[in-house]
Design a protein around this motif. Structure first.
Motif, PDB file in Angstrom:
ATOM      1  N   ARG A   1     -10.615   4.708  -9.171  1.00 36.20           N
ATOM      2  CA  ARG A   1     -10.337   4.416  -7.762  1.00 36.20           C
ATOM      3  C   ARG A   1      -9.800   3.004  -7.599  1.00 36.20           C
ATOM      4  O   ARG A   1      -8.858   2.776  -6.839  1.00 36.20           O
ATOM      5  N   ASP A   2     -10.422   2.059  -8.288  1.00 38.52           N
ATOM      6  CA  ASP A   2      -9.976   0.661  -8.191  1.00 38.52           C
ATOM      7  C   ASP A   2      -8.564   0.493  -8.720  1.00 38.52           C
ATOM      8  O   ASP A   2      -7.744  -0.206  -8.121  1.00 38.52           O
ATOM      9  N   ALA A   3      -8.276   1.154  -9.847  1.00 38.54           N
ATOM     10  CA  ALA A   3      -6.938   1.028 -10.443  1.00 38.54           C
ATOM     11  C   ALA A   3      -5.873   1.624  -9.521  1.00 38.54           C
ATOM     12  O   ALA A   3      -4.822   1.011  -9.296  1.00 38.54           O
ATOM     13  N   VAL A   4      -6.129   2.804  -8.983  1.00 40.23           N
ATOM     14  CA  VAL A   4      -5.155   3.448  -8.096  1.00 40.23           C
ATOM     15  C   VAL A   4      -4.988   2.621  -6.824  1.00 40.23           C
ATOM     16  O   VAL A   4      -3.868   2.394  -6.354  1.00 40.23           O
ATOM     17  N   GLY A   5      -6.089   2.134  -6.274  1.00 34.80           N
ATOM     18  CA  GLY A   5      -6.006   1.298  -5.077  1.00 34.80           C
ATOM     19  C   GLY A   5      -5.221   0.017  -5.323  1.00 34.80           C
ATOM     20  O   GLY A   5      -4.386  -0.371  -4.503  1.00 34.80           O
ATOM     21  N   GLU A   6      -5.477  -0.622  -6.450  1.00 35.99           N
ATOM     22  CA  GLU A   6      -4.764  -1.852  -6.809  1.00 35.99           C
ATOM     23  C   GLU A   6      -3.267  -1.591  -6.919  1.00 35.99           C
ATOM     24  O   GLU A   6      -2.452  -2.352  -6.407  1.00 35.99           O
ATOM     25  N   TYR A   7      -2.919  -0.491  -7.593  1.00 36.91           N
ATOM     26  CA  TYR A   7      -1.507  -0.148  -7.767  1.00 36.91           C
ATOM     27  C   TYR A   7      -0.855   0.162  -6.420  1.00 36.91           C
ATOM     28  O   TYR A   7       0.206  -0.359  -6.096  1.00 36.91           O
ATOM     29  N   GLU A   8      -1.495   1.009  -5.631  1.00 42.02           N
ATOM     30  CA  GLU A   8      -0.916   1.446  -4.356  1.00 42.02           C
ATOM     31  C   GLU A   8      -0.809   0.291  -3.356  1.00 42.02           C
ATOM     32  O   GLU A   8       0.157   0.214  -2.605  1.00 42.02           O
ATOM     33  N   GLN A   9      -1.793  -0.593  -3.349  1.00 41.38           N
ATOM     34  CA  GLN A   9      -1.812  -1.703  -2.393  1.00 41.38           C
ATOM     35  C   GLN A   9      -1.044  -2.932  -2.886  1.00 41.38           C
ATOM     36  O   GLN A   9      -0.876  -3.882  -2.133  1.00 41.38           O
ATOM     37  N   LYS A  10      -0.613  -2.893  -4.169  1.00 39.89           N
ATOM     38  CA  LYS A  10       0.100  -4.034  -4.774  1.00 39.89           C
ATOM     39  C   LYS A  10      -0.710  -5.331  -4.614  1.00 39.89           C
ATOM     40  O   LYS A  10      -0.173  -6.358  -4.201  1.00 39.89           O
TER      41      LYS A  10
ATOM     42  N   LEU B   1       7.620  16.525   4.430  1.00 37.38           N
ATOM     43  CA  LEU B   1       6.320  17.018   3.990  1.00 37.38           C
ATOM     44  C   LEU B   1       5.228  16.015   4.327  1.00 37.38           C
ATOM     45  O   LEU B   1       5.469  14.812   4.320  1.00 37.38           O
ATOM     46  N   GLN B   2       4.044  16.516   4.584  1.00 41.95           N
ATOM     47  CA  GLN B   2       2.892  15.655   4.800  1.00 41.95           C
ATOM     48  C   GLN B   2       2.196  15.496   3.450  1.00 41.95           C
ATOM     49  O   GLN B   2       1.489  16.402   3.014  1.00 41.95           O
ATOM     50  N   ALA B   3       2.419  14.395   2.798  1.00 44.73           N
ATOM     51  CA  ALA B   3       1.848  14.165   1.472  1.00 44.73           C
ATOM     52  C   ALA B   3       0.429  13.608   1.595  1.00 44.73           C
ATOM     53  O   ALA B   3       0.150  12.789   2.475  1.00 44.73           O
ATOM     54  N   THR B   4      -0.436  14.055   0.733  1.00 41.29           N
ATOM     55  CA  THR B   4      -1.792  13.524   0.667  1.00 41.29           C
ATOM     56  C   THR B   4      -1.744  12.170  -0.021  1.00 41.29           C
ATOM     57  O   THR B   4      -1.035  11.997  -1.007  1.00 41.29           O
ATOM     58  N   ALA B   5      -2.491  11.215   0.490  1.00 45.65           N
ATOM     59  CA  ALA B   5      -2.515   9.873  -0.101  1.00 45.65           C
ATOM     60  C   ALA B   5      -3.002   9.935  -1.544  1.00 45.65           C
ATOM     61  O   ALA B   5      -3.912  10.707  -1.870  1.00 45.65           O
ATOM     62  N   ASN B   6      -2.388   9.123  -2.396  1.00 43.89           N
ATOM     63  CA  ASN B   6      -2.776   9.101  -3.810  1.00 43.89           C
ATOM     64  C   ASN B   6      -4.263   8.778  -3.978  1.00 43.89           C
ATOM     65  O   ASN B   6      -4.924   9.326  -4.864  1.00 43.89           O
ATOM     66  N   GLU B   7      -4.791   7.907  -3.120  1.00 44.45           N
ATOM     67  CA  GLU B   7      -6.209   7.567  -3.218  1.00 44.45           C
ATOM     68  C   GLU B   7      -7.092   8.792  -2.961  1.00 44.45           C
ATOM     69  O   GLU B   7      -8.111   8.957  -3.621  1.00 44.45           O
ATOM     70  N   GLN B   8      -6.697   9.642  -2.027  1.00 46.75           N
ATOM     71  CA  GLN B   8      -7.477  10.847  -1.729  1.00 46.75           C
ATOM     72  C   GLN B   8      -7.435  11.834  -2.893  1.00 46.75           C
ATOM     73  O   GLN B   8      -8.448  12.439  -3.248  1.00 46.75           O
ATOM     74  N   VAL B   9      -6.266  11.987  -3.504  1.00 46.38           N
ATOM     75  CA  VAL B   9      -6.152  12.879  -4.660  1.00 46.38           C
ATOM     76  C   VAL B   9      -7.019  12.349  -5.798  1.00 46.38           C
ATOM     77  O   VAL B   9      -7.735  13.108  -6.454  1.00 46.38           O
ATOM     78  N   THR B  10      -6.986  11.040  -6.015  1.00 44.43           N
ATOM     79  CA  THR B  10      -7.808  10.442  -7.064  1.00 44.43           C
ATOM     80  C   THR B  10      -9.285  10.691  -6.792  1.00 44.43           C
ATOM     81  O   THR B  10     -10.048  11.006  -7.715  1.00 44.43           O
TER      82      THR B  10
ATOM     83  N   PHE C   1      -2.500  -0.491 -18.188  1.00 41.38           N
ATOM     84  CA  PHE C   1      -3.519   0.429 -17.686  1.00 41.38           C
ATOM     85  C   PHE C   1      -3.110   1.007 -16.336  1.00 41.38           C
ATOM     86  O   PHE C   1      -3.179   2.219 -16.119  1.00 41.38           O
ATOM     87  N   LEU C   2      -2.649   0.155 -15.434  1.00 38.96           N
ATOM     88  CA  LEU C   2      -2.211   0.624 -14.118  1.00 38.96           C
ATOM     89  C   LEU C   2      -1.018   1.564 -14.254  1.00 38.96           C
ATOM     90  O   LEU C   2      -0.929   2.573 -13.552  1.00 38.96           O
ATOM     91  N   SER C   3      -0.113   1.243 -15.160  1.00 37.66           N
ATOM     92  CA  SER C   3       1.061   2.092 -15.384  1.00 37.66           C
ATOM     93  C   SER C   3       0.668   3.458 -15.921  1.00 37.66           C
ATOM     94  O   SER C   3       1.248   4.472 -15.541  1.00 37.66           O
ATOM     95  N   LEU C   4      -0.310   3.470 -16.788  1.00 43.19           N
ATOM     96  CA  LEU C   4      -0.738   4.718 -17.413  1.00 43.19           C
ATOM     97  C   LEU C   4      -1.347   5.688 -16.401  1.00 43.19           C
ATOM     98  O   LEU C   4      -1.093   6.889 -16.446  1.00 43.19           O
ATOM     99  N   PHE C   5      -2.112   5.157 -15.445  1.00 42.27           N
ATOM    100  CA  PHE C   5      -2.855   6.024 -14.535  1.00 42.27           C
ATOM    101  C   PHE C   5      -2.264   6.142 -13.142  1.00 42.27           C
ATOM    102  O   PHE C   5      -2.767   6.889 -12.320  1.00 42.27           O
ATOM    103  N   HIS C   6      -1.167   5.465 -12.850  1.00 46.88           N
ATOM    104  CA  HIS C   6      -0.685   5.459 -11.471  1.00 46.88           C
ATOM    105  C   HIS C   6      -0.135   6.798 -11.007  1.00 46.88           C
ATOM    106  O   HIS C   6      -0.087   7.067  -9.812  1.00 46.88           O
TER     107      HIS C   6
END
Length: 107
Positions: free
Chosen positions: A63-72, A38-47, A15-20
Motif C-alpha cells: 500500500r505504501d509503495a503504490v501510494g508513494e508512486y501514485e502520489q509522486k 470508462l470509470q477506472a478504479t483507483a490503483n490504491e483500491q485495487v491494491t 522497487f516502485l517500478s516493479l510493483f507500480h
C-alpha cells in the motif's frame, strides 16, 4: 539508473517500478483515451483488494509503495514514473524498427 543519477535511492525506485503496475493484473491497462469513457478504479483500491489476505507487514509495504508512486511523494517515485514513460517510448521505437507501419514518424 535515473534515480541514482538524480541522487536518489536506486533500489527504492526499482522497487516502485516493479510493483507500480500490479493492478493491471485485475483491471488491464486502460489507455489514456479510454479513461475519458470508462470509470477506472483507483490503483490504491485495487491494491487494497490484492493484499486483503496478505500478512499486515506485506500489505502495508505494498500500500505504501503504490501510494508513494501514485502520489509522486518522493524523488524515487518521480524517477520511477519517468522510467516507465521512457520504457514506453523505447518500446515504440523498437516497434518502428521492426517495421510496424502504425508508428507515426518522430518529429
Amino acid at each position: 539508473m535515473i534515480a541514482a543519477l538524480e541522487g536518489g535511492n536506486a533500489e527504492r525506485a526499482a522497487f516502485l517500478s516493479l510493483f507500480h503496475d500490479t493492478q493491471e493484473s485485475r483491471v488491464t491497462d486502460i489507455p489514456y483515451i479510454g479513461k475519458h469513457y470508462l470509470q477506472a478504479t483507483a490503483n490504491e483500491q485495487v491494491t487494497d483488494d490484492q493484499v486483503a489476505n496478505a500478512p499486515e507487514p506485506v500489505a502495508r509495504m505494498m500500500r505504501d509503495a503504490v501510494g508513494e508512486y501514485e502520489q509522486k511523494t518522493s524523488l524515487e517515485a518521480m524517477c520511477a514514473r519517468d522510467a516507465d514513460k521512457l520504457e514506453c517510448l523505447i518500446q515504440a521505437i523498437e516497434y518502428r524498427e521492426q517495421g510496424n507501419a502504425n508508428i507515426q514518424p518522430w518529429s
